[in-house]
Design a protein around this motif. Structure first.
Motif, PDB file in Angstrom:
ATOM      1  N   THR A  27      47.569  46.725  34.454  1.00 51.13           N
ATOM      2  CA  THR A  27      46.137  46.707  34.168  1.00 51.13           C
ATOM      3  C   THR A  27      45.335  46.721  35.461  1.00 51.13           C
ATOM      4  N   THR A  28      44.162  47.321  35.365  1.00 50.93           N
ATOM      5  CA  THR A  28      43.184  47.315  36.447  1.00 50.93           C
ATOM      6  C   THR A  28      41.919  46.722  35.853  1.00 50.93           C
ATOM      7  N   ARG A  29      41.461  45.628  36.490  1.00 53.74           N
ATOM      8  CA  ARG A  29      40.296  44.927  35.968  1.00 53.74           C
ATOM      9  C   ARG A  29      39.336  44.589  37.097  1.00 53.74           C
ATOM     10  N   LEU A  30      38.055  44.651  36.784  1.00 49.68           N
ATOM     11  CA  LEU A  30      37.013  44.233  37.706  1.00 49.68           C
ATOM     12  C   LEU A  30      36.609  42.818  37.296  1.00 49.68           C
ATOM     13  N   HIS A  31      36.661  41.895  38.244  1.00 50.33           N
ATOM     14  CA  HIS A  31      36.283  40.506  37.977  1.00 50.33           C
ATOM     15  C   HIS A  31      35.010  40.154  38.733  1.00 50.33           C
ATOM     16  N   TRP A  32      34.176  39.363  38.087  1.00 52.62           N
ATOM     17  CA  TRP A  32      33.003  38.764  38.713  1.00 52.62           C
ATOM     18  C   TRP A  32      33.242  37.264  38.739  1.00 52.62           C
ATOM     19  N   THR A  33      32.921  36.621  39.851  1.00 55.06           N
ATOM     20  CA  THR A  33      33.073  35.173  39.890  1.00 55.06           C
ATOM     21  C   THR A  33      32.184  34.535  40.938  1.00 55.06           C
ATOM     22  N   ASP A  34      31.904  33.281  40.711  1.00 56.41           N
ATOM     23  CA  ASP A  34      31.214  32.446  41.693  1.00 56.41           C
ATOM     24  C   ASP A  34      31.908  31.083  41.799  1.00 56.41           C
ATOM     25  N   GLN A  35      33.092  30.994  41.193  1.00 60.16           N
ATOM     26  CA  GLN A  35      33.863  29.751  41.178  1.00 60.16           C
ATOM     27  C   GLN A  35      35.322  30.043  41.516  1.00 60.16           C
ATOM     28  N   PRO A  36      36.037  29.057  42.062  1.00 64.60           N
ATOM     29  CA  PRO A  36      37.469  29.250  42.340  1.00 64.60           C
ATOM     30  C   PRO A  36      38.255  29.476  41.055  1.00 64.60           C
ATOM     31  N   TYR A  37      39.411  30.114  41.203  1.00 69.38           N
ATOM     32  CA  TYR A  37      40.337  30.268  40.076  1.00 69.38           C
ATOM     33  C   TYR A  37      41.184  29.002  40.025  1.00 69.38           C
ATOM     34  N   ARG A  38      42.470  29.105  39.912  1.00 67.03           N
ATOM     35  CA  ARG A  38      43.379  27.951  39.955  1.00 67.03           C
ATOM     36  C   ARG A  38      44.666  28.417  40.617  1.00 67.03           C
ATOM     37  N   TRP A  39      45.393  27.483  41.180  1.00 72.05           N
ATOM     38  CA  TRP A  39      46.686  27.837  41.756  1.00 72.05           C
ATOM     39  C   TRP A  39      47.552  28.451  40.669  1.00 72.05           C
ATOM     40  N   HIS A  40      48.213  29.574  40.983  1.00 77.17           N
ATOM     41  CA  HIS A  40      49.066  30.223  39.992  1.00 77.17           C
ATOM     42  C   HIS A  40      50.053  31.166  40.665  1.00 77.17           C
ATOM     43  N   VAL A  41      51.046  31.555  39.892  1.00 70.58           N
ATOM     44  CA  VAL A  41      52.012  32.575  40.284  1.00 70.58           C
ATOM     45  C   VAL A  41      51.979  33.626  39.190  1.00 70.58           C
ATOM     46  N   VAL A  49      41.620  43.361  45.488  1.00 67.46           N
ATOM     47  CA  VAL A  49      40.747  44.070  46.431  1.00 67.46           C
ATOM     48  C   VAL A  49      39.329  43.510  46.328  1.00 67.46           C
ATOM     49  N   VAL A  50      38.781  43.067  47.451  1.00 68.46           N
ATOM     50  CA  VAL A  50      37.416  42.544  47.465  1.00 68.46           C
ATOM     51  C   VAL A  50      36.440  43.723  47.528  1.00 68.46           C
ATOM     52  N   LEU A  51      35.579  43.804  46.508  1.00 70.67           N
ATOM     53  CA  LEU A  51      34.583  44.882  46.448  1.00 70.67           C
ATOM     54  C   LEU A  51      33.198  44.413  46.866  1.00 70.67           C
ATOM     55  N   ASP A  52      32.937  43.116  46.691  1.00 73.62           N
ATOM     56  CA  ASP A  52      31.617  42.572  47.011  1.00 73.62           C
ATOM     57  C   ASP A  52      31.788  41.084  47.291  1.00 73.62           C
ATOM     58  N   GLY A  53      31.155  40.587  48.330  1.00 74.98           N
ATOM     59  CA  GLY A  53      31.235  39.173  48.668  1.00 74.98           C
ATOM     60  C   GLY A  53      32.415  38.874  49.576  1.00 74.98           C
ATOM     61  N   VAL A  94      35.861  41.457  42.464  1.00 74.13           N
ATOM     62  CA  VAL A  94      37.180  41.865  42.944  1.00 74.13           C
ATOM     63  C   VAL A  94      37.853  42.774  41.926  1.00 74.13           C
ATOM     64  N   LEU A  95      38.624  43.694  42.438  1.00 69.97           N
ATOM     65  CA  LEU A  95      39.430  44.579  41.610  1.00 69.97           C
ATOM     66  C   LEU A  95      40.848  44.027  41.643  1.00 69.97           C
ATOM     67  N   VAL A  96      41.418  43.788  40.467  1.00 71.94           N
ATOM     68  CA  VAL A  96      42.758  43.228  40.371  1.00 71.94           C
ATOM     69  C   VAL A  96      43.657  44.197  39.602  1.00 71.94           C
ATOM     70  N   VAL A  97      44.786  44.519  40.206  1.00 69.25           N
ATOM     71  CA  VAL A  97      45.787  45.387  39.589  1.00 69.25           C
ATOM     72  C   VAL A  97      47.051  44.552  39.438  1.00 69.25           C
ATOM     73  N   GLU A  98      47.517  44.403  38.172  1.00 70.97           N
ATOM     74  CA  GLU A  98      48.658  43.527  37.904  1.00 70.97           C
ATOM     75  C   GLU A  98      49.321  43.907  36.583  1.00 70.97           C
ATOM     76  N   SER A  99      50.445  43.295  36.306  1.00 74.29           N
ATOM     77  CA  SER A  99      51.137  43.526  35.038  1.00 74.29           C
ATOM     78  C   SER A  99      50.266  43.059  33.884  1.00 74.29           C
ATOM     79  N   LYS A 100      50.263  43.815  32.810  1.00 74.58           N
ATOM     80  CA  LYS A 100      49.475  43.466  31.630  1.00 74.58           C
ATOM     81  C   LYS A 100      49.866  42.077  31.151  1.00 74.58           C
TER      82      LYS A 100
END
Length: 103
Positions: A27-41, A49-53, A94-100
């Motif tokens: 999947t390729t997804r565009l994310h918008w955020t102003d808060q941290p995510y969480r630790w994960h694997v 990919v950082v597109l803005d900010g 950010v643009l995120v490309v990862e396994s569905k």
């Protein structure tokens, strides 16, 4: 066919995503955020990919926490098993490309 103006995408909550494409289980997804995510694997590899900010990317390497500030155009590649967390420094897209279905 679609054209996406990433700077026009604003989420109503942190890490809201706009699905762009799903190809062969990736999947390729565009994310918008102003808060941290969480630790994960992730379940597989991830390209971030950082597109803005700016993003302060924290990750663990050999058991030690590392920090890198990612600016527009910077790419973070998380190999299988890379524990990481993204902390935006203000609003970021950010643009995120990862396994569905990956975390």
């Amino acid at each position: 066919m679609k054209i996406i103006r990433s700077r026009d995408f604003t989420g109503s909550h942190a890490w809201e995503a706009l699905d762009i494409a799903s190809m062969n289980g990736i999947t390729t997804r565009l994310h918008w955020t102003d808060q941290p995510y969480r630790w994960h694997v992730n379940d597989g590899e991830e390209v971030f990919v950082v597109l803005d900010g700016e993003i302060q990317m924290r990750y663990r390497e050999n058991g030690q926490e590392q920090v890198a500030v990612l600016k527009v155009g910077d790419i973070f590649y998380a190999s299988v098993g890379t524990e990481h967390v993204a902390h935006p420094l203000g609003v970021a897209r950010v643009l995120v490309v990862e396994s569905k279905g990956s975390v």
